[in-house]
Design an enzyme around this catalytic site. Structure first.
Site, mmCIF file in Angstrom:
data_model
loop_
_atom_site.group_PDB
_atom_site.id
_atom_site.type_symbol
_atom_site.label_atom_id
_atom_site.label_comp_id
_atom_site.label_asym_id
_atom_site.label_seq_id
_atom_site.Cartn_x
_atom_site.Cartn_y
_atom_site.Cartn_z
ATOM 1 N N CYS A 9 -1.186 5.693 9.358
ATOM 2 C CA CYS A 9 -1.515 4.425 8.685
ATOM 3 C C CYS A 9 -2.643 4.727 7.710
ATOM 4 O O CYS A 9 -2.635 5.788 7.084
ATOM 5 C CB CYS A 9 -1.890 3.354 9.706
ATOM 6 S SG CYS A 9 -3.294 3.794 10.753
ATOM 7 N N ARG A 35 0.840 -1.203 0.000
ATOM 8 C CA ARG A 35 0.000 0.000 0.000
ATOM 9 C C ARG A 35 0.874 1.251 0.000
ATOM 10 O O ARG A 35 0.574 2.224 -0.689
ATOM 11 C CB ARG A 35 -0.944 -0.004 1.206
ATOM 12 C CG ARG A 35 -1.998 -1.098 1.143
ATOM 13 C CD ARG A 35 -2.939 -1.039 2.330
ATOM 14 N NE ARG A 35 -3.827 0.107 2.263
ATOM 15 C CZ ARG A 35 -4.620 0.492 3.256
ATOM 16 N NH1 ARG A 35 -4.611 -0.174 4.406
ATOM 17 N NH2 ARG A 35 -5.411 1.541 3.128
#
Length: 298
Positions: A237, A179
């Site tokens: 995150c 990611r």
């Protein structure tokens, strides 16, 4: 108080009827893509543990300008904590069944609210089972507590600070490496990372059994990633959940760090903010990367 408690120490504390301090257990089972945490809890949990719903109790409604799991108002969080049975003077132990990736959220939030005696069960529910301790089924309904909470006790940054953080500090991206690199993005509208951020997946904080690495190993890990005592560190995150796990790991290592609560889900919704891809902190061509779009918003 230590960040972690092991299963044997927790069992001993719960069995000590003469202890002057009550321990409240919080079961925070939640993982991205699995909305059935409450069902798992009902099937079996540590006796006395109260279920905490991350999506509705540890977050406000998703907003493009605040991210997928924005922090709830302080008054709302206090109301939830009282419903879980927490009173002033209690100790709290939180756990989940995914290496404390979700439980760290309530650990950070209680710490931010000025509640000090809160720990994570190292290894979570798996460690409790491995120790041979029993589980209970059904729901626990404790009497309401009277805890008084505030906000702002833990360091935090906003999007504006995140934009310039890497110029003078260390910005860690706690998401999975793919990611960060922009190879896949399952939930947010753009793939990649905040310019200047360093990839530091939370999975690197754990041993194979879901327990945290030891302090020396964690110190070595974060120093390798660029941590220095004279360099301010912040963590983000996807939506501010697993970044709290990284902050717990940093604390175990003896290091301090700020949380970016809105995290990438807040950052990437603003088209004026650059998103870069690739292995390097500043990625490839910013204009190319900023135009990429994969996945959908949860």
């Amino acid at each position: 108080m230590d960040t972690l408690i092991d299963a044997a120490a927790l069992k001993s504390r719960l069995d000590d009827r003469e202890s002057g301090q009550r321990t409240v257990l919080l079961d925070v089972r939640w993982t991205l893509g699995d909305p059935h945490g409450h069902d798992h809890y009902l099937h079996g949990h540590i006796p006395g543990a109260v279920f905490v719903d991350l999506a509705t109790e540890l977050a406000g409604p998703a907003e493009p300008g605040r991210g997928r799991h924005p922090l709830p108002p302080a008054e709302q969080f206090q109301e939830c904590a009282r419903r879980w049975g927490i009173s002033d003077g209690d100790a709290v132990v939180a756990y989940d069944d995914s290496g404390n990736m979700a439980a760290a959220r309530v650990w950070w939030m209680l710490r931010d609210a000025g509640f000090g005696p809160v720990q994570l069960l190292d290894g979570g529910l798996a460690a409790w089972r491995e120790a041979g301790f029993g589980l209970a089924a059904g729901a626990e309904q404790p009497p309401a507590g009277n805890v008084t909470l505030s906000a702002g006790a833990m360091p935090a940054i906003d999007a504006g600070q995140a934009a310039s953080w890497s110029r003078y500090g260390l910005l860690l991206d706690a998401r999975a490496g793919e990611r960060y690199r922009g190879e896949v993005e399952p939930v947010d509208p753009r793939a990649g990372h905040i310019p200047g951020a360093v990839s530091a997946p939370t999975t690197g904080n754990l041993q194979a059994d879901g327990r945290f690495l030891g302090p020396a190993e964690l110190r070595e890990r974060f120093e390798r990633l660029g941590y220095r005592s004279d360099v301010p560190t912040a963590v983000y995150c996807g939506s501010g959940v697993t970044a709290a796990h990284e902050i717990a790991a940093l604390e175990i290592a003896g290091f301090a760090a700020a949380l970016y609560p809105g995290s990438f889900s807040e950052w990437c919704h603003d088209a004026a903010r650059d998103v870069v891809t690739g292995e390097a902190p500043y990625g490839e061509d910013v204009e190319t990367a900023a135009g990429r779009s994969t996945g959908s918003v949860s």
